[in-house]
Every structure is written in C-alpha cells, then in structure tokens.
Design a protein around this motif. Structure first.
Motif, mmCIF file in Angstrom:
data_model
loop_
_atom_site.group_PDB
_atom_site.id
_atom_site.type_symbol
_atom_site.label_atom_id
_atom_site.label_comp_id
_atom_site.label_asym_id
_atom_site.label_seq_id
_atom_site.Cartn_x
_atom_site.Cartn_y
_atom_site.Cartn_z
ATOM 1 N N HIS A 30 1.089 -1.211 -0.076
ATOM 2 C CA HIS A 30 0.066 0.252 0.027
ATOM 3 C C HIS A 30 1.357 1.605 0.105
ATOM 4 N N PRO A 31 0.237 2.077 -1.206
ATOM 5 C CA PRO A 31 1.980 3.081 -1.214
ATOM 6 C C PRO A 31 1.674 4.494 -0.419
ATOM 7 N N ASP A 32 2.944 5.211 -0.288
ATOM 8 C CA ASP A 32 3.170 6.333 1.172
ATOM 9 C C ASP A 32 2.232 7.476 0.936
ATOM 10 N N GLU A 34 2.836 10.096 0.796
ATOM 11 C CA GLU A 34 4.194 11.458 0.465
ATOM 12 C C GLU A 34 4.821 11.030 -1.008
ATOM 13 N N ASP A 35 5.270 9.132 -0.506
ATOM 14 C CA ASP A 35 5.791 8.642 -1.087
ATOM 15 C C ASP A 35 5.950 7.765 -2.239
ATOM 16 N N SER A 36 5.480 7.563 -2.792
ATOM 17 C CA SER A 36 4.321 6.123 -3.629
ATOM 18 C C SER A 36 5.110 4.704 -3.872
ATOM 19 N N ARG A 37 7.341 5.516 -3.986
ATOM 20 C CA ARG A 37 7.662 4.010 -4.327
ATOM 21 C C ARG A 37 8.181 3.343 -2.901
ATOM 22 N N LEU A 38 7.325 4.204 -1.095
ATOM 23 C CA LEU A 38 7.893 3.460 -0.480
ATOM 24 C C LEU A 38 6.314 2.787 0.301
ATOM 25 N N PRO A 39 6.535 1.611 1.130
ATOM 26 C CA PRO A 39 4.995 0.758 1.251
ATOM 27 C C PRO A 39 4.370 2.601 2.754
ATOM 28 N N ARG A 40 3.400 2.737 3.287
ATOM 29 C CA ARG A 40 2.778 3.078 3.876
ATOM 30 C C ARG A 40 3.293 2.704 5.414
ATOM 31 N N TYR A 41 2.771 3.055 6.011
ATOM 32 C CA TYR A 41 3.175 2.279 7.671
ATOM 33 C C TYR A 41 2.543 1.682 8.119
ATOM 34 N N THR A 42 1.951 0.683 8.454
ATOM 35 C CA THR A 42 0.897 0.284 8.363
ATOM 36 C C THR A 42 1.621 -0.910 10.030
ATOM 37 N N GLU A 43 0.238 -1.555 10.663
ATOM 38 C CA GLU A 43 0.136 -2.543 11.812
ATOM 39 C C GLU A 43 -0.691 -3.619 11.443
ATOM 40 N N ALA A 49 8.426 -3.836 3.842
ATOM 41 C CA ALA A 49 9.056 -2.746 4.420
ATOM 42 C C ALA A 49 9.910 -1.752 3.518
ATOM 43 N N GLY A 50 10.337 -0.566 3.324
ATOM 44 C CA GLY A 50 10.688 0.438 2.610
ATOM 45 C C GLY A 50 11.489 1.407 3.670
ATOM 46 N N ALA A 51 12.966 1.745 2.753
ATOM 47 C CA ALA A 51 13.270 3.171 3.016
ATOM 48 C C ALA A 51 14.320 3.756 1.973
ATOM 49 N N LEU A 52 14.555 5.058 2.122
ATOM 50 C CA LEU A 52 15.052 5.579 1.264
ATOM 51 C C LEU A 52 16.426 5.460 1.650
ATOM 52 N N ILE A 53 17.444 5.131 0.849
ATOM 53 C CA ILE A 53 19.041 4.753 0.928
ATOM 54 C C ILE A 53 19.895 6.185 0.302
ATOM 55 N N ASP A 54 19.415 7.286 0.511
ATOM 56 C CA ASP A 54 20.481 8.509 0.173
ATOM 57 C C ASP A 54 19.856 8.833 -0.865
ATOM 58 N N GLY A 192 34.501 7.161 3.639
ATOM 59 C CA GLY A 192 34.794 7.911 4.366
ATOM 60 C C GLY A 192 33.160 8.677 4.508
ATOM 61 N N ASN A 193 32.375 8.576 3.112
ATOM 62 C CA ASN A 193 30.543 9.343 3.463
ATOM 63 C C ASN A 193 30.016 8.176 4.267
ATOM 64 N N LEU A 194 28.906 9.497 4.514
ATOM 65 C CA LEU A 194 28.047 8.920 5.153
ATOM 66 C C LEU A 194 26.982 8.814 4.125
ATOM 67 N N VAL A 195 26.566 7.218 4.656
ATOM 68 C CA VAL A 195 25.779 6.260 3.413
ATOM 69 C C VAL A 195 24.241 7.122 4.667
ATOM 70 N N GLU A 196 22.786 7.113 4.480
ATOM 71 C CA GLU A 196 21.887 7.744 5.326
ATOM 72 C C GLU A 196 20.575 6.588 4.815
ATOM 73 N N ILE A 197 20.195 5.930 5.750
ATOM 74 C CA ILE A 197 18.794 5.094 5.440
ATOM 75 C C ILE A 197 18.102 5.788 6.245
ATOM 76 N N THR A 198 16.652 6.486 5.461
ATOM 77 C CA THR A 198 16.146 7.551 6.136
ATOM 78 C C THR A 198 14.733 6.900 5.141
ATOM 79 N N LYS A 199 13.113 7.274 6.443
ATOM 80 C CA LYS A 199 12.286 6.779 5.878
ATOM 81 C C LYS A 199 11.821 5.192 6.454
ATOM 82 N N GLY A 200 12.939 4.841 6.873
ATOM 83 C CA GLY A 200 12.379 3.150 7.335
ATOM 84 C C GLY A 200 11.409 2.540 7.969
ATOM 85 N N ARG A 201 10.177 1.626 7.105
ATOM 86 C CA ARG A 201 9.351 1.332 8.508
ATOM 87 C C ARG A 201 8.915 0.596 7.648
#
Length: 210
Positions: A30-32, A34-43, A49-54, A192-201
């Motif tokens: 079920h797409p989020d 705000e960002d249809s590439r990710l699943p919306r948060y559900t219980e 599962a989904g997240a943004l990697i950089d 030495g650069n950061l790899v950021e994982i955000t909006k993980g659910r």
C-alpha cells in the motif's frame, strides 16, 4: 563483541526474500501518500518494508521466509533483525540489499519477553547495538558497511493468540505475531562519506514456535 561466543544466542531472523518475478498484486503493498515508492506505515502484518538509501528507494514486499533459531532462551543476549530487499530506482536499481540490526545484552527467558521491545526506541551506537548493510550488485562484487548507527523503534508487537498453527507431526505449534516499526541508519563508506537510510518502516508477520 563477536556474535558467536560462549553465550548461547536467541536469534530472531526476519528473512525477507524478494522475488523479482512477483507482481505487486501478490503482496500487500500500500503506497505511502508522500512517497509512492515506499509502503505506507501499517500494523497489519503485511510483510512489507521500505526505506530511502541516499534518496533511492529500497523495498521488501514479498511474504517473508521467517525462521526463529532457539538455542537456549535462558542464556540469551543478542537479537538479530534481518531484512532482505531490493533497490527500486537510482544507479543501483535491481540490486539486492540486506539490512541487519543487532541488539546485544538483552535478557529474554520466554517468548513473551519479546513484548519488552514494544514502543522502545533502540539507539544504535555502532558498538553495543549496531547495524550492517550488505550490497549484492548485479555487475560488481558484493560489499558490506558495518558499525552502523541510528535508531530502531518497534512501535507495535501484537500477539495474535486466537490463531494457532500445528505441524503435520504435531511436534510443535505456533501462532503469529505482528512486528511493526520504523528505523533510520547511517553508515560510513570506503571513501569516508555517510550513507543515510531514512524513512525506514516495516510491518511483518512472524510465526513463533511454542
């Protein structure tokens, strides 16, 4: 701390095997809004599962193969949470990527102790509690980033006690538990650069053996 040591380990391994040939209709995606590439948060135990990697979308959306390894729950000190997924877009599109989150020095003597994780924000300091991310590129050699920091929050752990499964030989029975939560992680790459994982659910259904 090495995972394999004199301590016996209770490992909860949520192994999500993504099949690239499976159509989205075969999963509870079920797409989020705000960002249809990710699943919306559900219980709901949708096994997604989904997240943004950089900024690029990583997603798990197929029913997981879930296994619980129980050696001795009276001397347990580590929980390992694994998610296997795939990059949906960006330069690494179609590459498989797995995320591992380790929580150490946690006492669990019964299955009901899993409930203690609910609504607790686990801070990953990169040493005691930490994350790893493993890349399996299609056209390059695989590589791993270790000692990840960030946070993990099991927002809901729901025991579905009115449903019970039995194996054909009646050696054990199990019942489903829904694990849902959010996470954010950071890793340092070879440059030495950061790899950021955000909006993980995540929203998984796990069968606990009894």
């Amino acid at each position: 701390m090495k995972l394999l040591n004199l301590h016996l380990i209770f490992i909860i391994m949520v192994l999500v095997l993504f099949n690239s040939c499976v159509d989205l209709r075969d999963s509870d995606f079920h797409p989020d809004k705000e960002d249809s590439r990710l699943p919306r948060y559900t219980e709901k135990g949708y096994d997604v599962a989904g997240a943004l990697i950089d900024g690029d979308a990583w997603r798990v959306e197929r029913h997981p193969f879930t296994e619980i390894m129980l050696f001795d729950i009276s001397k347990v000190d580590t929980v390992v949470f694994e998610m296997y997924g795939k990059m949906i877009d960006g330069n690494g599109k179609d590459d498989y990527v797995s995320i591992y989150i380790y929580q150490t020095n946690i006492e669990m003597s019964t299955y009901s102790d899993l409930k203690q994780l609910e609504c607790n924000e686990i801070i990953l300091d990169g040493v005691k509690n930490y994350a790893e991310i493993k890349y399996f590129p299609i056209r390059e050699e695989r590589f791993t980033y270790k000692s990840g920091t960030g946070k993990l929050n099991f927002k809901s752990i729901r025991d579905i006690k009115n449903v019970t499964y039995r194996d054909p030989q009646n050696r054990f029975h199990s019942h489903p538990v829904h694990f849902s939560g959010i996470f954010e992680l950071s890793f340092e790459n070879q440059a030495g650069n950061l790899v950021e994982i955000t909006k993980g659910r995540f929203d998984f259904k796990v069968d606990l053996k009894e």
